[in-house]
Design a protein around this motif. Sequence first.
Motif, mmCIF file in Angstrom:
data_model
loop_
_atom_site.group_PDB
_atom_site.id
_atom_site.type_symbol
_atom_site.label_atom_id
_atom_site.label_comp_id
_atom_site.label_asym_id
_atom_site.label_seq_id
_atom_site.Cartn_x
_atom_site.Cartn_y
_atom_site.Cartn_z
ATOM 1 N N LEU A 132 -61.854 16.510 -112.079
ATOM 2 C CA LEU A 132 -63.208 16.945 -112.413
ATOM 3 C C LEU A 132 -63.394 18.383 -111.940
ATOM 4 O O LEU A 132 -63.142 18.703 -110.773
ATOM 5 C CB LEU A 132 -64.237 16.033 -111.754
ATOM 6 C CG LEU A 132 -65.690 16.239 -112.198
ATOM 7 C CD1 LEU A 132 -65.855 15.879 -113.676
ATOM 8 C CD2 LEU A 132 -66.640 15.401 -111.333
ATOM 9 N N ILE A 133 -63.839 19.236 -112.853
ATOM 10 C CA ILE A 133 -64.023 20.664 -112.578
ATOM 11 C C ILE A 133 -65.472 21.025 -112.850
ATOM 12 O O ILE A 133 -65.991 20.777 -113.938
ATOM 13 C CB ILE A 133 -63.087 21.515 -113.461
ATOM 14 C CG1 ILE A 133 -61.627 21.098 -113.261
ATOM 15 C CG2 ILE A 133 -63.275 23.007 -113.160
ATOM 16 C CD1 ILE A 133 -60.673 21.665 -114.300
ATOM 17 N N VAL A 134 -66.142 21.589 -111.858
ATOM 18 C CA VAL A 134 -67.541 21.997 -111.990
ATOM 19 C C VAL A 134 -67.642 23.490 -111.697
ATOM 20 O O VAL A 134 -67.240 23.950 -110.620
ATOM 21 C CB VAL A 134 -68.460 21.200 -111.044
ATOM 22 C CG1 VAL A 134 -69.909 21.676 -111.193
ATOM 23 C CG2 VAL A 134 -68.361 19.705 -111.324
ATOM 24 N N ASP A 135 -68.163 24.238 -112.672
ATOM 25 C CA ASP A 135 -68.306 25.692 -112.539
ATOM 26 C C ASP A 135 -67.004 26.354 -112.093
ATOM 27 O O ASP A 135 -66.986 27.227 -111.219
ATOM 28 C CB ASP A 135 -69.445 26.035 -111.577
ATOM 29 C CG ASP A 135 -70.813 25.733 -112.182
ATOM 30 O OD1 ASP A 135 -70.906 25.656 -113.421
ATOM 31 O OD2 ASP A 135 -71.769 25.551 -111.410
ATOM 32 N N GLY A 136 -65.900 25.893 -112.678
ATOM 33 C CA GLY A 136 -64.621 26.543 -112.475
ATOM 34 C C GLY A 136 -63.787 26.037 -111.329
ATOM 35 O O GLY A 136 -62.605 26.378 -111.222
ATOM 36 N N ARG A 137 -64.371 25.215 -110.442
ATOM 37 C CA ARG A 137 -63.614 24.712 -109.292
ATOM 38 C C ARG A 137 -63.518 23.190 -109.326
ATOM 39 O O ARG A 137 -64.402 22.504 -109.844
ATOM 40 C CB ARG A 137 -64.248 25.151 -107.977
ATOM 41 C CG ARG A 137 -64.044 26.645 -107.679
ATOM 42 C CD ARG A 137 -64.440 26.995 -106.262
ATOM 43 N NE ARG A 137 -64.280 28.420 -105.975
ATOM 44 C CZ ARG A 137 -63.248 28.944 -105.345
ATOM 45 N NH1 ARG A 137 -62.253 28.163 -104.939
ATOM 46 N NH2 ARG A 137 -63.183 30.250 -105.101
ATOM 47 N N ILE A 138 -62.436 22.688 -108.755
ATOM 48 C CA ILE A 138 -62.175 21.247 -108.758
ATOM 49 C C ILE A 138 -63.066 20.566 -107.721
ATOM 50 O O ILE A 138 -63.102 20.964 -106.553
ATOM 51 C CB ILE A 138 -60.695 20.972 -108.454
ATOM 52 C CG1 ILE A 138 -59.808 21.577 -109.561
ATOM 53 C CG2 ILE A 138 -60.431 19.479 -108.329
ATOM 54 C CD1 ILE A 138 -58.324 21.575 -109.235
ATOM 55 N N THR A 139 -63.765 19.535 -108.161
ATOM 56 C CA THR A 139 -64.644 18.787 -107.247
ATOM 57 C C THR A 139 -64.136 17.374 -106.982
ATOM 58 O O THR A 139 -64.592 16.738 -106.030
ATOM 59 C CB THR A 139 -66.068 18.698 -107.814
ATOM 60 O OG1 THR A 139 -66.039 18.064 -109.101
ATOM 61 C CG2 THR A 139 -66.683 20.089 -107.958
ATOM 62 N N ALA A 140 -63.221 16.881 -107.789
ATOM 63 C CA ALA A 140 -62.663 15.538 -107.562
ATOM 64 C C ALA A 140 -61.303 15.444 -108.237
ATOM 65 O O ALA A 140 -61.099 15.965 -109.335
ATOM 66 C CB ALA A 140 -63.591 14.456 -108.099
ATOM 67 N N VAL A 141 -60.369 14.773 -107.565
ATOM 68 C CA VAL A 141 -59.049 14.484 -108.118
ATOM 69 C C VAL A 141 -58.744 13.035 -107.808
ATOM 70 O O VAL A 141 -58.854 12.591 -106.659
ATOM 71 C CB VAL A 141 -57.951 15.373 -107.502
ATOM 72 C CG1 VAL A 141 -56.596 15.043 -108.130
ATOM 73 C CG2 VAL A 141 -58.272 16.847 -107.675
ATOM 74 N N GLY A 142 -58.400 12.273 -108.830
ATOM 75 C CA GLY A 142 -58.081 10.864 -108.627
ATOM 76 C C GLY A 142 -57.443 10.291 -109.865
ATOM 77 O O GLY A 142 -56.757 10.999 -110.607
ATOM 78 N N THR A 143 -57.681 9.027 -110.084
ATOM 79 C CA THR A 143 -57.141 8.365 -111.271
ATOM 80 C C THR A 143 -58.264 8.037 -112.237
ATOM 81 O O THR A 143 -59.442 7.975 -111.854
ATOM 82 C CB THR A 143 -56.391 7.084 -110.886
ATOM 83 O OG1 THR A 143 -57.268 6.233 -110.143
ATOM 84 C CG2 THR A 143 -55.170 7.409 -110.045
ATOM 85 N N GLN A 144 -57.883 7.853 -113.487
ATOM 86 C CA GLN A 144 -58.871 7.552 -114.519
ATOM 87 C C GLN A 144 -59.586 6.239 -114.182
ATOM 88 O O GLN A 144 -58.947 5.253 -113.855
ATOM 89 C CB GLN A 144 -58.185 7.478 -115.872
ATOM 90 C CG GLN A 144 -57.606 8.824 -116.315
ATOM 91 C CD GLN A 144 -56.661 8.711 -117.489
ATOM 92 O OE1 GLN A 144 -56.879 7.905 -118.409
ATOM 93 N NE2 GLN A 144 -55.599 9.511 -117.478
ATOM 94 N N GLY A 145 -60.887 6.285 -114.256
ATOM 95 C CA GLY A 145 -61.702 5.141 -113.876
ATOM 96 C C GLY A 145 -62.246 5.273 -112.469
ATOM 97 O O GLY A 145 -63.348 4.800 -112.177
ATOM 98 N N ALA A 146 -61.492 5.927 -111.614
ATOM 99 C CA ALA A 146 -61.948 6.128 -110.230
ATOM 100 C C ALA A 146 -62.774 7.403 -110.098
ATOM 101 O O ALA A 146 -63.615 7.506 -109.208
ATOM 102 C CB ALA A 146 -60.762 6.180 -109.277
ATOM 103 N N VAL A 147 -62.505 8.380 -110.979
ATOM 104 C CA VAL A 147 -63.272 9.617 -110.975
ATOM 105 C C VAL A 147 -64.331 9.531 -112.063
ATOM 106 O O VAL A 147 -64.013 9.326 -113.237
ATOM 107 C CB VAL A 147 -62.358 10.841 -111.227
ATOM 108 C CG1 VAL A 147 -63.197 12.113 -111.364
ATOM 109 C CG2 VAL A 147 -61.355 10.988 -110.098
#
Length: 440
Positions: free
Chosen positions: A61-76
């Motif tokens: 997940l990227i918000v305003d150019g920076r990563i805010t979450a990294v995980g697996t599909q369904g968890a993010v």
Amino acid sequence: MSSHVTASIPPLASLARRLLAGLSLGALLVAGTAQADTVLVTADHLVDVLAGKVVDRPAVLIVDGRITAVGTQGAVTAPADARTVALPGLTLLPGLIDMHTHMTSQPTWNGYESLGVTTADKAIAGVANAKVTLMAGFTAVRNVGADAFTDVALRNAIDSGLVPGPRMKVSGPLLGATGGHCDENLLPADYGRVGEGVADSPWGMVQKVRWVKKFGADLVKVCATGGVLSKGDSPGAQQLSQEELDAIAKEAHALGMKVAAHAHGTDGIKAAIRAGIDTIEHASLIDDEGIEMAKKRGTWLGMDIYNDDYILAEGAKVGMLPESLEKERKIGRVQRENFAKAVKAGAKMIYSTDAGVYPHGDNGKQFAKMVQWGMTPLEAIRAATRNAAEAMGTDKDIGAVAVGRYGDLVAVKGDPLADVTLLEHIPVVIKGGEVVKDQR
């Protein structure tokens, strides 16, 4: 009449207060309606360069150019208004980093042909090269040497959104000794041509460090030894004294700047390491003692072991001097053998290619050479991601797919840990959450 008109106009102070109030209200309205740009990127796999493993079914997940979450599909989870970039069948990696480029140079500008190249030519070439480099999957580069601060102008144009290109850290003009690799040696004395960064004493070098800082450089690039593509010098010869290198490193570090040293020769490499210089570029003739010194002091080695192929195959066609080709024939194989020794010894390695000596956009061709000469694919990828970011001092921003860093990603079809040549042709490039290339 004049008194009536004057009386009907509010005082200037009153007008100013009304104008500022209107602007403030407008700003609040704009701020209240602005929406964060949110992007969810999914793929089949992700190479986690920090953990050294592959993650299946990743979601970033990227918000305003920076990563805010990294995980697996369904968890993010992403907001309902988020844009989704789905990359089925592809493997994600962090955007790649080349630590040794010359973005405002071309491989055809060699020998006496280079005398006809203007500053304007170099600036324009930089714009084209920046886009080609970004399309090759290199979302960040370090530019180590450019005349007339053309790399500063290019960096600023990219940062402002005026032209597309990678994130850049730049050195401006090269610093070196009179008659050395970083001087202008092609013309006779009648012309009085001298390299912009030439100085011949510790204090002179301090002044040059301050000069490049003044005009926008992020780092300092020095020539500690002779070079291959310069006229009249030997790659192995030390060209700056220990005192000069000490002064450069001390001043640059005091100004918050890192230092890269062009150093082929054994003595020059060791002198640069002793001075506390951050990265040794080329390191062709490094010996066992030099490797141990680099390990002990935490010095990074950036060894450009791909471009030997290009120089020997194409150098004569693109105007390289016969003496330069002879130097390369003597030094290229030795550099690769010493690269293998450094890898085996556990030295800290970064991905440095000397782009501009070979065509820009071919940066990814060095991965296979690094694997051929002793690295695992993961080690080679880390050299161009995690390690490069750490060496550049930007590991809070780039170099890994991790929370807080820029949303710079590339994607390939297949497993780059099994076939690192996949990184020579990257179909998808994302910079700051924006898809800048999609050729699936």
